[in-house]
Design a protein around this motif. Structure first.
Motif, mmCIF file in Angstrom:
data_model
loop_
_atom_site.group_PDB
_atom_site.id
_atom_site.type_symbol
_atom_site.label_atom_id
_atom_site.label_comp_id
_atom_site.label_asym_id
_atom_site.label_seq_id
_atom_site.Cartn_x
_atom_site.Cartn_y
_atom_site.Cartn_z
ATOM 1 N N LEU A 179 0.877 -1.400 -0.090
ATOM 2 C CA LEU A 179 0.014 -0.063 0.039
ATOM 3 C C LEU A 179 0.674 1.202 -0.105
ATOM 4 N N ASP A 180 0.402 2.205 -0.688
ATOM 5 C CA ASP A 180 0.903 3.755 -0.545
ATOM 6 C C ASP A 180 -0.288 4.536 -0.657
ATOM 7 N N VAL A 181 -0.624 4.795 0.725
ATOM 8 C CA VAL A 181 -1.675 5.620 1.322
ATOM 9 C C VAL A 181 -1.662 7.026 0.969
ATOM 10 N N PRO A 182 -2.997 7.619 0.444
ATOM 11 C CA PRO A 182 -2.885 9.139 0.163
ATOM 12 C C PRO A 182 -2.705 9.759 1.512
ATOM 13 N N ASN A 183 -2.051 11.018 1.506
ATOM 14 C CA ASN A 183 -1.842 11.879 2.515
ATOM 15 C C ASN A 183 -2.769 13.135 2.541
ATOM 16 N N LEU A 195 -9.299 10.823 5.445
ATOM 17 C CA LEU A 195 -10.137 10.106 6.536
ATOM 18 C C LEU A 195 -11.255 9.260 5.842
ATOM 19 N N GLU A 196 -11.761 9.880 4.698
ATOM 20 C CA GLU A 196 -12.776 9.129 4.080
ATOM 21 C C GLU A 196 -12.330 7.798 3.459
ATOM 22 N N TRP A 197 -11.190 7.791 2.496
ATOM 23 C CA TRP A 197 -10.419 6.923 2.170
ATOM 24 C C TRP A 197 -10.058 5.815 3.210
ATOM 25 N N ASP A 198 -9.557 6.236 4.403
ATOM 26 C CA ASP A 198 -9.290 5.493 5.437
ATOM 27 C C ASP A 198 -10.529 4.686 5.911
ATOM 28 N N LYS A 199 -11.643 5.088 5.803
ATOM 29 C CA LYS A 199 -12.680 4.516 6.288
ATOM 30 C C LYS A 199 -13.265 3.300 5.425
ATOM 31 N N PHE A 249 -5.944 5.372 12.484
ATOM 32 C CA PHE A 249 -5.036 4.397 12.533
ATOM 33 C C PHE A 249 -5.442 3.462 13.849
ATOM 34 N N SER A 250 -5.661 4.099 14.909
ATOM 35 C CA SER A 250 -6.066 3.366 16.117
ATOM 36 C C SER A 250 -7.666 2.712 15.905
ATOM 37 N N SER A 251 -8.243 3.278 15.222
ATOM 38 C CA SER A 251 -9.676 2.580 14.921
ATOM 39 C C SER A 251 -9.260 1.341 14.064
ATOM 40 N N LEU A 252 -8.324 1.125 13.038
ATOM 41 C CA LEU A 252 -8.026 0.275 12.425
ATOM 42 C C LEU A 252 -7.441 -1.038 13.218
ATOM 43 N N LEU A 253 -6.402 -0.739 14.171
ATOM 44 C CA LEU A 253 -5.976 -1.899 14.927
ATOM 45 C C LEU A 253 -7.109 -2.381 15.893
#
Length: 327
Positions: A179-183, A195-199, A249-253
């Motif tokens: 992965l190369d995540v958008p910043n 944050l929308e992409w994260d979700k 990131f915490s929510s992913l964990l």
């Protein structure tokens, strides 16, 4: 791509406030020691961040996992910040020396048709997969694998797709999305989109995890905790260290995943994978960020033997990371 293309890669704020800063580099692991000068040295590779001959680096792993098993599988990942440029800096020689079963690349910045021929010709033992962005010189990921995937999918299949950023490869019982995540962008102008992409991506990972254990690999564009960057106090509103990105990131964990490096080394400081090119001394002074991860499904953590940061490998503003496990 790391915060280097965003607010965190303006001349790092920490550079302005660190003239009198004492060395913060410490290490609780038995494989490291302090030199007489106070810097940290890795017993296997020498002084941290000092470029070494590829022949002097120990690519093996002598650590066992929680089940007492020795490693039999190696995964490596590297944000090369432009594959064509990295090729000119011994990048392919390092990939060959590492000899990982899986090697993931981020920020390749070129279409598959533009790849230097040696990128494929030098590695006949690997099957390769590439995903590029429609925008020239932007993003892009690649995958070298010695094990033929059962299935390879490109992208998330959503309307909010970020092309050339992720490529899922189902290898036996594991699912790998290099992965190369958008910043969040300069001035955090794209933080909401990030944050929308994260979700969306987290939902995608949870679905994958319901099928098989997942290892999320690559530049996640976030330093999760203050311990994960050299100067947290001056970067609370910098892309990659905002509370919004860290909470995401915490929510992913919390959804059943583990930051494997921090799990193995909860107190290790000075462990970074990115140093801004905007400062000529950032890498030599180890003023960096930990942005590159192996995030592992909780139920797979017992299989993990070690997570190594190859900070002696140069050629990019990121360094490679390596995961040793028994599967």
């Amino acid at each position: 791509m790391g915060p280097k293309k965003a607010a965190a890669k303006v001349v790092d704020k920490e550079e302005k406030s660190s003239k009198k800063r004492k060395s913060e580099v410490e290490d609780s692991d038995a494989n490291t020691k302090k030199t007489k000068s106070g810097s940290v040295e890795n017993k296997a590779t020498g002084p941290m961040n000092e470029k070494l001959s590829l022949n002097k680096i120990d690519y093996s792993c002598n650590k066992k996992n929680k089940l007492g098993e020795e490693p039999n599988f190696k995964i490596a990942s590297w944000n090369v910040a432009g594959l064509r440029a990295c090729v000119k800096k011994e990048g392919l020689d390092y990939i060959k020396k590492e000899d990982a079963d899986i090697f993931c690349l981020q920020e390749t910045k070129c279409h598959e048709t533009q790849l230097p021929p040696e990128v494929k010709m030098k590695f006949p033992e690997y099957k390769t997969y590439w995903l590029s962005s429609p925008k020239a010189g932007y993003a892009g990921v690649g995958l070298y694998t010695k094990v033929k995937p059962n299935k390879v999918t490109y992208g998330l299949g959503t309307k909010n797709e970020h092309y050339g950023r992720n490529c899922n490869s189902n290898i036996f019982v594991l699912l790998f999305p290099p992965l190369d995540v958008p910043n969040a962008g300069a001035g955090l102008k794209t933080l909401d989109k990030r944050l929308e992409w994260d979700k969306l991506f987290h939902e995608h990972l949870v679905k994958l995890d319901a099928e098989k254990p997942v290892i999320l690999i690559g530049d996640l564009n976030v330093s999760h905790k203050p311990i994960d960057l050299a100067n947290p106090t001056t970067n609370t509103r910098s892309a990659g260290f905002t509370i919004e990105e860290r909470d995401s990131f915490s929510s992913l964990l919390d959804k059943g995943f583990t930051d494997s490096f921090r799990h193995l080394y909860p107190k290790r400081t000075g462990a970074y994978t990115y140093w801004s090119y905007m400062s000529k001394t950032a890498r030599s002074r180890n003023t960096g960020w930990r942005l590159d991860y192996f995030v592992v499904s909780n139920r797979l953590m017992d299989n993990v033997c070690d997570n190594v940061i190859r900070n002696n490998i140069h050629g990019s503003d990121h360094c490679p990371i390596v995961l040793h496990l028994n599967i």
